[in-house]
Design a protein around this motif. Sequence first.
Motif: not given
Length: 535
Positions: A331-351
């Motif tokens: 609900d802040d626009g920071v935590r999900a985006n930061m987490t997602a940035s790492w998961l994407a680099q782990m070759n995961i399709e993330v939204y």
Amino acid sequence: MTSYPVRTYRDVQQALLARHEIALLDTREEDPHARSHPLFAANFPLSRIELDAYTRLPRRDVPIVLFDAGEGLAQRAADILTSLGYTQLALLEGGLDGWIRSGGEVFRDVNVPSKAFGEFVEAQRHTPSLSAQTVSTLLAEGDDVVVLDARRFDEYQTMNIPGSISVPGAELVLRARALAPDPKTRVIVNCAGRTRSIIGTQSLVNAGLPNPVAALRNGTIGWTLAGQTLEHGSQRRFDPQAGLDHSHLDTSRGPSRALAERAGVRRATLVEAARWAADSARTTYRFDVRTPAEYERAHAPGFQGAPGGQLVQETEMFAPVRGARVVLFDDDGVRANMTASWLAQMNIEVYVVDDASAADLSASGAWRGAKPEPASTPHVRPDELAALLADPASGTLVIDVTSSANHVKAHIPGAHWLVRSRLSQGAEDLRALSDAKRYVLTCGTNALAPFVAPEIAALTGKPVHVLEGGTTAWIAAGLPTESGDQRLASPRIDRYRRPYEGTDNAQEAMTAYLEWEYGLVAQLDRDGTHGFFVI
């Protein structure tokens, strides 16, 4: 015995390379799993399948490949999953030995994809770090330094760097500016070993924190090996009740979203996420990456609580289906985006969900994943069991199937601990117990015992009851407990003892663990299926 298809090492390898959905599941307990397994094999112990399946494998027709090391666990696990409605089940040809004979790389320890990714990140980005000796000197000399511990709060309480503050992984970018408002303040990030300090430090660097930032090299292991003293039982943590400074939040939000977009993260709505979750052709995981307290206070229906730092650290445990789609919420626009940035680099399709409002957070409480109904088994109340145990003529024997750690901490007097998976291996543990006229099964809250009871009944031919409410209800009734490991019918293979947890690890074990982590990048190269990249 039901016959299942067999998939080869090459089949699994090709699925991973093509990013097709596949769940490669190691049905052994955690300790043997940690000794040797393929990179993307998720530990999925036979003992807990009914408790975990519907949450960790949300799509019933997802391709699943099961293996063991010759114990027969995979076949039994396939039978259970079939009874739960899963349809695309196969056994790995030759099990773990077949994987190795075919040239497959094997890894040790737990959460290996995440740990290997952390080493990959450091090798690519040269994440700044400082030795324990240097950090100790900075602290001793009163330099302008703040040490942020990126582990879970309970891990921090066990042992921590003196003066450090608990700020679990995904909170770092959100909270660091408030905890170190002077850009000249040096920020040091630590964990117990290496991964979370590397990812945490690199997160702050990537998000543009103006302060000098470094990881404590090798975490509390490095600190201990350097002869430094740790604190225990500390309570220092970021204030979860304090409102976020809007200027800090705005400063962190933009870079976090930009990082996510650079990594290939996509956007979704709650409506889309719900529709995807109902899609029978694709696995979708939905995670709320905020703190457990925030999640329990209010969350979007269908989203599982998964604090962002732990999601990156234990990715294969939260989302064992490789090739699945992952949707994150905050609900802040920071935590999900930061987490997602790492998961994407782990070759995961993330939204990342963008459209949520407070009104959408209509669920509350802890995650309650769907579970199957166990077969009907007679129950006894705590007071009834106490009466039976007080009468030697009743011939009642209590079997505890909770985790070994819980059993050792507190159990019903006279109860024997047993790990369910070994019932599939000749039931020697059960036969070694003293003869009984009846058995009463218990576990922590009566979640697992009802699934084990029919197996005990079939093996013994004796009446088997389940303790109503489990050991928790026994304790709540004011009945006595005992502690200790004097009645372990099975070896404690349900939990791998990590060389970086606790306070009594041998120096040799800690050193060996660090050497293992240093070698993970080379293992990734040999394995060749990871698809990791670094922005």
